[in-house]
Design a protein around this motif. Structure first.
Motif, PDB file in Angstrom:
ATOM      1  N   ASP A 100      76.386 -10.118  75.281  1.00 23.76           N
ATOM      2  CA  ASP A 100      77.126  -8.711  74.359  1.00 23.76           C
ATOM      3  C   ASP A 100      76.798  -8.175  73.211  1.00 23.76           C
ATOM      4  O   ASP A 100      76.598  -6.691  73.140  1.00 23.76           O
ATOM      5  N   ALA A 101      76.101  -9.212  72.399  1.00 22.40           N
ATOM      6  CA  ALA A 101      76.245  -9.604  71.040  1.00 22.40           C
ATOM      7  C   ALA A 101      74.648  -8.234  70.883  1.00 22.40           C
ATOM      8  O   ALA A 101      74.522  -8.051  69.515  1.00 22.40           O
ATOM      9  N   LEU A 102      73.867  -8.746  71.752  1.00 25.19           N
ATOM     10  CA  LEU A 102      72.190  -7.548  71.409  1.00 25.19           C
ATOM     11  C   LEU A 102      72.725  -6.535  72.754  1.00 25.19           C
ATOM     12  O   LEU A 102      71.577  -6.050  72.761  1.00 25.19           O
ATOM     13  N   SER A 103      73.663  -6.534  73.126  1.00 24.95           N
ATOM     14  CA  SER A 103      73.511  -5.030  73.812  1.00 24.95           C
ATOM     15  C   SER A 103      73.674  -3.638  73.661  1.00 24.95           C
ATOM     16  O   SER A 103      72.557  -2.489  74.147  1.00 24.95           O
ATOM     17  N   GLY A 104      73.112  -3.970  72.147  1.00 24.95           N
ATOM     18  CA  GLY A 104      73.112  -2.072  71.854  1.00 24.95           C
ATOM     19  C   GLY A 104      71.507  -1.835  71.217  1.00 24.95           C
ATOM     20  O   GLY A 104      71.172  -0.618  71.467  1.00 24.95           O
ATOM     21  N   PHE A 105      70.958  -2.913  71.940  1.00 26.53           N
ATOM     22  CA  PHE A 105      69.150  -2.655  71.878  1.00 26.53           C
ATOM     23  C   PHE A 105      69.235  -1.995  73.532  1.00 26.53           C
ATOM     24  O   PHE A 105      68.536  -1.481  73.386  1.00 26.53           O
ATOM     25  N   ALA A 106      70.103  -2.636  74.484  1.00 24.17           N
ATOM     26  CA  ALA A 106      69.874  -1.952  75.377  1.00 24.17           C
ATOM     27  C   ALA A 106      71.302  -0.854  75.750  1.00 24.17           C
ATOM     28  O   ALA A 106      70.866  -0.529  77.223  1.00 24.17           O
ATOM     29  N   ASN A 107      71.937  -0.546  75.018  1.00 27.44           N
ATOM     30  CA  ASN A 107      72.669   0.382  75.566  1.00 27.44           C
ATOM     31  C   ASN A 107      72.316   2.083  75.382  1.00 27.44           C
ATOM     32  O   ASN A 107      70.715   2.590  75.668  1.00 27.44           O
ATOM     33  N   THR A 108      72.869   2.587  76.522  1.00 28.77           N
ATOM     34  CA  THR A 108      72.388   3.881  76.949  1.00 28.77           C
ATOM     35  C   THR A 108      72.104   5.354  75.662  1.00 28.77           C
ATOM     36  O   THR A 108      71.052   6.206  75.373  1.00 28.77           O
ATOM     37  N   ALA A 109      73.043   4.357  74.563  1.00 26.57           N
ATOM     38  CA  ALA A 109      73.085   5.378  73.613  1.00 26.57           C
ATOM     39  C   ALA A 109      72.358   5.556  72.583  1.00 26.57           C
ATOM     40  O   ALA A 109      71.107   6.595  71.973  1.00 26.57           O
ATOM     41  N   THR A 110      71.464   4.090  72.170  1.00 23.97           N
ATOM     42  CA  THR A 110      70.314   3.671  71.392  1.00 23.97           C
ATOM     43  C   THR A 110      69.005   4.451  72.068  1.00 23.97           C
ATOM     44  O   THR A 110      68.482   5.111  71.748  1.00 23.97           O
ATOM     45  N   LEU A 111      69.014   4.059  73.635  1.00 23.09           N
ATOM     46  CA  LEU A 111      68.294   4.658  74.145  1.00 23.09           C
ATOM     47  C   LEU A 111      68.234   5.978  74.439  1.00 23.09           C
ATOM     48  O   LEU A 111      66.585   6.626  74.095  1.00 23.09           O
ATOM     49  N   THR A 112      69.029   7.139  74.171  1.00 24.84           N
ATOM     50  CA  THR A 112      69.241   8.444  74.476  1.00 24.84           C
ATOM     51  C   THR A 112      68.711   8.577  73.131  1.00 24.84           C
ATOM     52  O   THR A 112      67.822  10.181  72.727  1.00 24.84           O
ATOM     53  N   VAL A 113      69.195   8.150  72.160  1.00 25.83           N
ATOM     54  CA  VAL A 113      68.928   9.099  70.899  1.00 25.83           C
ATOM     55  C   VAL A 113      67.070   8.405  70.700  1.00 25.83           C
ATOM     56  O   VAL A 113      66.897   9.407  69.944  1.00 25.83           O
ATOM     57  N   LEU A 114      66.997   7.319  70.990  1.00 24.90           N
ATOM     58  CA  LEU A 114      65.649   7.305  70.674  1.00 24.90           C
ATOM     59  C   LEU A 114      64.546   8.421  71.439  1.00 24.90           C
ATOM     60  O   LEU A 114      63.846   9.159  70.853  1.00 24.90           O
ATOM     61  N   ALA A 115      64.618   8.798  72.812  1.00 27.63           N
ATOM     62  CA  ALA A 115      63.882   9.603  73.583  1.00 27.63           C
ATOM     63  C   ALA A 115      64.379  11.160  72.409  1.00 27.63           C
ATOM     64  O   ALA A 115      63.304  11.596  72.794  1.00 27.63           O
ATOM     65  N   MET A 116      65.661  11.168  72.016  1.00 25.57           N
ATOM     66  CA  MET A 116      66.119  12.574  72.306  1.00 25.57           C
ATOM     67  C   MET A 116      64.687  12.675  70.685  1.00 25.57           C
ATOM     68  O   MET A 116      64.094  14.386  70.193  1.00 25.57           O
ATOM     69  N   ILE A 146      82.482  -3.799  70.301  1.00 27.21           N
ATOM     70  CA  ILE A 146      83.237  -4.610  71.352  1.00 27.21           C
ATOM     71  C   ILE A 146      83.496  -5.169  70.717  1.00 27.21           C
ATOM     72  O   ILE A 146      84.984  -6.197  71.208  1.00 27.21           O
ATOM     73  N   ALA A 147      83.259  -6.132  69.264  1.00 29.42           N
ATOM     74  CA  ALA A 147      84.482  -7.031  68.786  1.00 29.42           C
ATOM     75  C   ALA A 147      85.869  -6.682  68.682  1.00 29.42           C
ATOM     76  O   ALA A 147      86.258  -7.921  68.684  1.00 29.42           O
ATOM     77  N   MET A 148      85.234  -5.637  67.696  1.00 32.20           N
ATOM     78  CA  MET A 148      87.146  -5.346  68.027  1.00 32.20           C
ATOM     79  C   MET A 148      87.716  -5.015  68.660  1.00 32.20           C
ATOM     80  O   MET A 148      89.554  -5.438  68.806  1.00 32.20           O
ATOM     81  N   GLU A 149      87.288  -4.893  70.186  1.00 30.58           N
ATOM     82  CA  GLU A 149      87.820  -4.427  70.770  1.00 30.58           C
ATOM     83  C   GLU A 149      88.464  -5.603  71.732  1.00 30.58           C
ATOM     84  O   GLU A 149      89.372  -5.797  72.269  1.00 30.58           O
ATOM     85  N   ASN A 150      87.771  -6.630  71.479  1.00 30.68           N
ATOM     86  CA  ASN A 150      87.827  -8.268  72.174  1.00 30.68           C
ATOM     87  C   ASN A 150      88.445  -8.658  71.311  1.00 30.68           C
ATOM     88  O   ASN A 150      89.795  -9.683  71.880  1.00 30.68           O
ATOM     89  N   SER A 151      88.821  -8.851  70.222  1.00 32.71           N
ATOM     90  CA  SER A 151      89.361  -9.532  69.818  1.00 32.71           C
ATOM     91  C   SER A 151      90.592  -9.262  69.760  1.00 32.71           C
ATOM     92  O   SER A 151      91.694 -10.065  69.422  1.00 32.71           O
ATOM     93  N   GLY A 152      91.132  -8.258  69.838  1.00 31.64           N
ATOM     94  CA  GLY A 152      92.611  -7.316  69.693  1.00 31.64           C
ATOM     95  C   GLY A 152      92.727  -6.762  68.384  1.00 31.64           C
ATOM     96  O   GLY A 152      93.418  -6.010  67.267  1.00 31.64           O
ATOM     97  N   ALA A 153      91.683  -6.850  67.486  1.00 30.85           N
ATOM     98  CA  ALA A 153      91.438  -5.854  66.117  1.00 30.85           C
ATOM     99  C   ALA A 153      92.152  -4.838  65.950  1.00 30.85           C
ATOM    100  O   ALA A 153      92.617  -3.803  65.294  1.00 30.85           O
TER     101      ALA A 153
END
Length: 618
Positions: free
Chosen positions: A69-85, A488-495
Motif C-alpha cells: 500500500d505504501a508503494l501503491s502510488g507508483f502503480a496507481n491508475t491516477a499516476t499512470l493516467t497523468v503520465l500518459a496525459m 491511505i494512512a489517514m483513512e486507515n489510522s482514523g485521522a
C-alpha cells in the motif's frame, strides 16, 4: 467520538511536517512527497521494535498490505493516467497546432487591450480542458508576451489572466488537470463507486469558466497591475542602461595576444562578455578561445565601479554609446536576445549560473535576472535559481533555438521553429479526440485509453520513442506517487474520521450548504500554500467521512474539494502556472492576493451553489 490513538498522533505529526515542507520548500515538493512515503513505511517496523522493547503497547499499522500500500502510488491508475496525459499533450505540442491557432487569434486583436485579454482567456480556457493546463500555459506564454509587445500593452495585464484562465479551464473535463484525475481515483478507492466520467462535471466547470472569464474581463482587468511598461527594447525593460557598455582594446593593451577566456572571463571581476565586434564581424559565445587583437570592441555587462577597476588594469577604453537591443541583435539574422523562464522540474532549480556552467553548457550569456518584481543585474553567478525566475539571455540564433526546445526552460518570446510536425496535426488531434471519446463512452477505463493514445502517438510518429521520457513531468509523477500513501494512512489510522467529526460539529449550527462551502474555502486556503495534489489527498478522505456522517452525498463534497484544489489564485506558489508568469509579468507577491482574492471568493460562492444545483447534496 473517535479515540486518539498512537497511529492518529503519528499521522498528524507526519502531516504537520509535510505541510511545513510543502509551504517552505527547503527541498522540491516531489522530494518531500517521497520523504513522506519512506517515513510512513518506516513507522510500522519502528513501532514493532518499540513493542519488543516494551515501550509501546501494540504496533502502529497504517497499511493493510505492507509495504504494498505504501508503494501503491507508483502503480496507481491516477499516476499512470497523468503520465500518459503528459505524453498526449506533448504529442499535440510538437505539431505546432496550438502556436498556429494562437497566431491566428492574435492577428485579430490589434492594439486593443480588451481584445488581447479576451483572446488570451478565450483561447487558454477551452484548450486547458483537453491538454494539461500547465502545458497549455507553457505553450501560450510566448504568444501572449509577443501579443502584448505588438499591441503596446503591458505583459503584466495578460499573463496573470493567462494563468487563472488555464486553471478554471482545466475544470471542464476529467483530463484537464492532474488534480481531477487524482481526486477521481481517491474517491473511487474510498467509496467503492465508479471513478468520475470524462464530462461528469463539465456543466459546473463551464459555469465556473464563464464567471471567471467575466471577472477577468471586468473587475480583474482593473485590479491587474501594469508592472512592466509596454516595451520597445528588452534592455530598457530590464533597466540595463547603466550596466551595458562597449569597450575597445587599445594598441598598447597587455591583453593583445591573450585568449579571451584567460584575460577577461577567468577573473575576479563581475563582468560578462556579450559579444565581440571585430571589423565588420560580430561574434557571440563561445568567445573564450579567441585571441584578443588591437581594436577589438567588446560589449560587456557590469556595473560602473567594476568597469572603472577593469579599465585601470586592462588597457581598455570606453566607447561612448548606449547599447540597445538592436545592437545586441546584429550578430545574427534571428533573435539573439530573449527572456527565458526556469520551468518546473528544471535541472537548474537550486543550481546557480556558476555551478550549472550556464555559459559553457548553453553558449549563452545572462544579462539580468528578474524574480517577480525584483531585478538583479549584478553578482548573479552564485544566486540559486528558482522556478519562475526569468533570465534575460543573449545567445546565437542556434543556441536560442536549443533553449526553446529544452524542457528546463520556457522561452518567453515566440521563436521561429522549424521542427514542428505540422503534417501530423490531424493525427495528433485525432488521437486525443479518440482518447476522450473512448473514456467518455466508458468503453475502456481512462487509464487504458490514455496509455493506448500514448502508444498511438509513437506508432504514428507524432512522437519519437526517445521523446517519451522528456514529455513527462517526472516531478509531478513522483509527487503523486509520494502523497497517495498519505491518504491511505489517514483513512486507515482514523485521522480522516477524527477531522471529519470536528467538521461535522459545525453542522449543528450551519446548514449543509454552508458546510460544503467550508470545505471549499479550507481546501482553497490550503492549496494556496501547498501542492494542489497534496491538498486533494489530505482533504478528500475528510470530506467523504464528513458527508457520510451528515447523511450527505460524498460525491458533491468531493467535487467542492476538487474544484477548490485546482483554483489556487492567491499566491504564486499555489499552482505551477502562477509561477510560470511570476517573472515574465514582473509581479509582486501581493498582486496575486489583490487580483486572485476576490476571484477566489466569487468562484467559491459560485462553485458551492453550482455543486448544490447540479448535484443534490443529499
Amino acid at each position: 467520538m473517535v479515540a486518539i490513538t498512537p497511529a492518529i498522533i503519528v499521522v498528524f505529526a507526519v502531516i504537520l511536517v509535510a505541510l511545513l515542507f510543502f509551504a517552505t520548500e527547503p527541498v522540491p515538493v516531489d522530494v518531500t512527497a517521497i520523504g513522506i512515503m519512506v517515513t510512513l513505511m518506516l513507522i510500522q517496523p519502528a513501532s514493532e521494535a518499540l513493542v519488543g522493547a516494551g515501550l509501546l503497547g501494540e504496533p502502529i499499522i497504517l497499511f493493510e498490505s505492507y509495504p504494498g500500500d505504501a508503494l501503491s502510488g507508483f502503480a496507481n491508475t491516477a499516476t499512470l493516467t497523468v503520465l500518459a496525459m503528459f505524453i498526449l499533450s506533448d504529442g499535440v505540442q510538437r505539431t505546432g497546432v496550438i502556436q498556429i491557432l494562437g497566431a491566428k487569434v492574435s492577428a485579430l486583436t490589434g492594439d486593443s487591450e480588451l481584445k488581447q485579454l479576451t483572446a488570451t482567456v478565450g483561447l487558454v480556457g477551452p484548450i486547458s480542458g483537453f491538454i494539461n493546463n500547465t502545458a497549455a500555459v507553457a505553450i501560450l506564454l510566448p504568444m501572449v508576451t509577443d501579443l502584448a509587445e505588438r499591441g503596446r500593452t503591458s505583459p503584466s495585464k495578460l499573463l496573470l489572466p493567462l494563468s487563472y484562465a488555464s486553471m478554471f479551464g482545466g475544470m471542464l473535463t476529467l483530463i484537464g488537470t492532474s488534480t481531477n484525475i487524482l481526486a477521481s481515483d481517491v474517491y473511487a478507492r474510498i467509496t467503492g463507486e465508479a471513478p468520475f466520467s470524462m464530462f461528469e462535471f463539465t456543466a459546473l466547470g463551464a459555469v465556473v469558466m464563464v464567471v471567471g472569464t467575466v471577472y477577468l474581463l471586468t473587475i480583474g482587468r482593473r485590479l491587474t497591475p501594469s508592472r512592466i511598461e509596454p516595451r520597445l527594447d528588452l534592455t530598457e525593460e530590464f533597466e540595463l542602461a547603466e550596466y551595458l557598455t562597449e569597450v575597445v582594446v587599445r594598441d598598447d593593451s597587455p591583453l593583445i595576444g591573450q585568449q579571451v577566456q584567460k584575460a577577461l572571463v577567468e577573473t575576479d571581476f563581475d563582468v560578462d562578455l556579450l559579444q565581440l565586434i571585430r571589423g565588420d564581424s560580430v561574434f557571440l559565445e563561445p568567445l573564450g578561445p579567441k585571441e584578443i587583437q588591437a581594436g577589438d570592441v567588446f560589449t560587456v555587462r557590469t556595473d560602473r565601479n567594476t568597469l572603472v577597476d577593469l579599465l585601470d588594469m586592462e588597457g581598455l577604453d570606453i566607447v561612448p554609446a548606449t547599447v540597445t537591443e538592436d545592437e545586441l541583435e546584429i550578430a545574427g539574422e534571428g533573435q539573439n536576445l530573449v527572456e527565458v523562464v526556469i520551468a518546473p522540474g528544471s535541472s537548474l532549480v537550486g543550481e546557480s549560473l556558476a555551478t550549472a556552467s550556464f555559459r559553457q553548457r548553453y553558449n549563452a550569456t545572462v544579462l539580468a535576472l528578474r524574480r517577480g518584481g525584483e531585478l538583479i543585474r549584478r553578482r548573479m553567478d552564485n544566486l540559486p535559481l528558482r522556478v519562475g525566475d526569468t533570465l534575460l539571455v543573449q545567445a546565437t540564433v542556434e543556441s536560442v533555438e536549443r533553449l526553446d526546445t529544452n524542457r528546463d526552460f520556457i522561452v518567453a518570446q515566440e521563436i521561429e521553429r522549424h521542427d514542428f510536425r505540422e503534417s501530423k496535426i490531424p493525427v495528433a488531434v485525432g488521437i486525443v479526440a479518440g482518447v476522450v471519446g473512448l473514456a467518455a463512452l466508458n468503453f475502456i477505463p481512462i487509464v487504458v485509453a490514455a496509455l493506448l493514445g500514448s502508444l498511438a502517438m509513437v506508432a504514428t510518429k507524432c512522437l519519437r520513442p526517445t521523446e517519451l521520457y522528456d514529455a513527462v513531468q517526472w516531478d509531478v509523477i513522483f509527487l503523486l506517487a509520494g502523497v497517495i500513501p498519505l491518504g491511505i494512512a489517514m483513512e486507515n489510522s482514523g485521522a480522516a474520521e477524527l477531522l471529519a467529526e470536528m467538521v461535522v460539529m459545525s453542522g449543528d449550527v450551519l446548514p449543509l450548504l454552508a458546510v460544503l462551502g467550508v470545505f471549499y474555502f479550507v481546501t482553497a486556503l490550503l492549496t494556496n500554500i501547498i501542492s494542489n495534489n497534496a491538498s486533494v489527498v489530505l482533504m478528500i478522505p475528510v470530506a467523504i467521512e464528513a458527508a457520510t456522517t451528515l447523511g450527505a452525498s460524498p460525491f458533491s463534497f468531493v467535487l467542492a474539494v476538487m474544484f477548490a484544489a485546482s483554483t489556487a489564485f492567491m499566491t504564486p506558489v499555489g499552482y505551477q502556472t502562477n509561477l510560470f508568469v511570476y517573472g515574465p509579468g514582473g509581479y509582486k507577491f501581493t498582486d496575486y492576493m489583490r487580483v486572485g482574492g476576490p476571484l477566489q471568493l466569487v468562484l467559491g460562492v459560485v462553485t458551492t451553489l453550482g455543486v448544490a444545483y447540479f448535484f443534490p447534496l443529499t
